[in-house]
Design an enzyme around this catalytic site. Structure first.
Site, short mmCIF file in Angstrom:
data_model
loop_
_atom_site.label_atom_id
_atom_site.label_comp_id
_atom_site.label_asym_id
_atom_site.label_seq_id
_atom_site.Cartn_x
_atom_site.Cartn_y
_atom_site.Cartn_z
N ASP B 68 -0.97 -11.91 -37.38
CA ASP B 68 -0.28 -11.17 -38.43
C ASP B 68 -1.22 -10.14 -39.05
OD1 ASP B 68 -1.81 -13.31 -39.64
OD2 ASP B 68 -0.85 -12.78 -41.54
N ASP B 90 -8.30 -5.93 -38.26
CA ASP B 90 -7.97 -7.20 -38.92
C ASP B 90 -6.61 -7.69 -38.47
OD1 ASP B 90 -7.90 -9.35 -40.63
OD2 ASP B 90 -7.51 -8.17 -42.41
N GLU B 121 -1.83 -15.58 -41.64
CA GLU B 121 -3.18 -15.72 -42.19
C GLU B 121 -3.32 -14.91 -43.48
OE1 GLU B 121 -7.45 -14.65 -42.86
OE2 GLU B 121 -5.74 -13.35 -42.48
N GLU B 122 -2.61 -13.80 -43.54
CA GLU B 122 -2.76 -12.92 -44.70
C GLU B 122 -1.98 -13.40 -45.92
OE1 GLU B 122 -4.87 -10.63 -44.72
OE2 GLU B 122 -5.20 -9.94 -42.68
#
Lengths: 56, 370
Positions: B68, B90, B121-122
């Site tokens: 993600d 990223d 993850e974000e």
């Protein structure tokens, strides 16, 4: 016990017989961290520096 | 063995995947991994999982990336040898490098490699929590942009609080402080506590850093309310609960202090087989390695609460470009990361030589697992 020369101050550093490539040693005289980069011949270099960074 | 190219990375970046909307990118990665010799599937959390090596291998190397990204479209283009696009740094660069290296490497006896493209993850790391509870690896590399020459040994922790205070409205000519002023006073008390807590700690990594995310007041004419969002970046010596215990007494009478979520810091040792292997792999490419401690958090903070194996983070790219409109990844760095990772995998030591994680300064139950 083997010995190498500290690349920072020249002091003799004792190295265990079972040392591994990549192992980090500390010079007892100047405190510099030394990385074993070769086993034959036994060779050390300055260990990777530790820095800080932002983000992920 | 095929020459590494950037096709996988470019196609992954082309498939926009902000947190919660990763399905197209996940499906593409799973198809790619199947086509390149991995047993691949989408797990029940929506993560992309690819496995190479014997199912009953004695040892497992986990390459844990995330698929993600934060929101925001950055036009995808290759210019001057760099790939521009949201997620290029990223952290699709790291994830694609993991998949390429796992597909290309000659696996040492006894090892299997798991490539994971975690979702969210974000945001809430739900993908990493699922992976954490599904595998028990013997070593793990988290895919984040450390830079091709650097091994990330640790990430700070992070905890969020909501502070709410309500009181009856009064005429502004009265001497009592408003709820806004009381909220500001709490924030200043937090700053003072943090300053005192940081006495004697020089490294930023060792300091607790508060952040005022938002302060809002409202009134319906009868009651005034202040709501504040405050977060802290945590050093290894402070768990989320430690901060709650420290700042709760600073709150005004009647205020409500709620801890939204939090993860503790992780700091790994710099002298175990995982670190030695990656440092050696970097040196083998003619580069001088360095260690880095990160002020942010990553899925490393999640998996360290269960996995006791050595953990590091590694991946190509400049993390200063994370989340920016100028996000781009030099393709030379991407190729170098693949070669470095492949070298690392091919020289994996028997897991018996992998020292247990050292230097993690808090036991798992205190590191925050909210």
């Amino acid at each position: 016990m083997n010995q190498v020369e500290c690349v920072e101050c020249g002091t003799t550093v004792s190295v265990p017989d079972n040392v591994m490539r990549g192992e980090i040693l500390v010079c007892q005289d100047c405190g510099t961290e030394l990385e074993v980069i070769e086993l034959d011949p036994l060779t050390v270099d300055l260990a990777p520096l530790e820095m800080e960074d932002w983000g992920e | 063995m095929s020459e590494p190219n950037a096709d996988l990375l470019i196609e992954l970046v082309r498939r926009a995947s902000p947190s919660g909307h990763e399905a197209a990118a996940v499906a593409f990665l799973v198809d790619w991994m199947r086509a390149h010799g991995l047993v691949a599937y989408v797990d029940s959390a929506g993560n992309a999982i690819g496995i190479r090596g014997p199912e009953r291998a004695r040892f497992t190397l986990m390459l844990l990336g995330h698929i993600d990204t934060v929101p925001g479209q950055v036009p995808v283009a290759v210019r001057d040898g760099a790939l521009y696009g949201r997620g290029s740094v990223d952290a699709k660069g790291s994830l694609a490098a993991f998949a390429e290296a796992a597909a290309q490497a000659a696996l040492p006896d006894g090892w299997r490699v798991v490539v994971a493209g975690a979702v969210c993850e974000e945001t809430d790391s739900r993908g990493a929590y699922h992976i954490r509870d599904s595998f028990e690896p013997d070593a793990c590399i988290v895919g984040e942009p450390s830079g091709v020459d650097r091994v990330a040994l640790g990430y700070k922790g992070h905890v969020w609080f909501r502070y709410t205070l309500a009181q009856a409205e009064t005429h502004s000519s009265r001497p009592e402080p408003s709820v806004g002023a009381l909220g500001a006073a709490f924030w200043h008390a937090v700053l003072s506590w943090s300053e005192n807590a940081n006495q004697g700690y020089e490294r930023h990594f060792d300091q607790v850093v508060p952040h005022l995310n938002a302060i809002n007041t409202r009134s319906d004419g009868l009651e005034a309310v202040v709501v504040m969002s405050i977060s802290f970046r945590l050093p290894p010596r402070l768990a989320p609960d430690d901060v709650r215990a420290a700042i709760a007494p600073l709150a005004a009478p009647g205020a409500r202090l709620e801890m939204d979520r939090g993860v503790g810091a992780y700091l790994g040792a710099k002298d175990n087989a995982l670190v030695r292997g990656m440092v050696g792999a970097i040196r083998a490419q003619g580069r001088r390695p360095a260690f880095v401690l990160k002020s942010g958090t990553s899925d490393m903070n999640v998996v360290c609460t269960r996995w006791l194996c050595p953990l590091i983070a590694y991946g190509p790219g400049d993390s200063h470009l994370d989340h920016t409109p100028d996000e781009h990844l030099p393709l030379d760095d991407y190729a170098a990361a693949i070669v470095t990772l492949r070298h690392f995998i091919e020289h994996l030591e028997p897991a018996a030589e992998l020292a247990p994680a050292q230097g993690t300064t808090l036991p798992a139950e205190q590191r925050g697992d909210l």
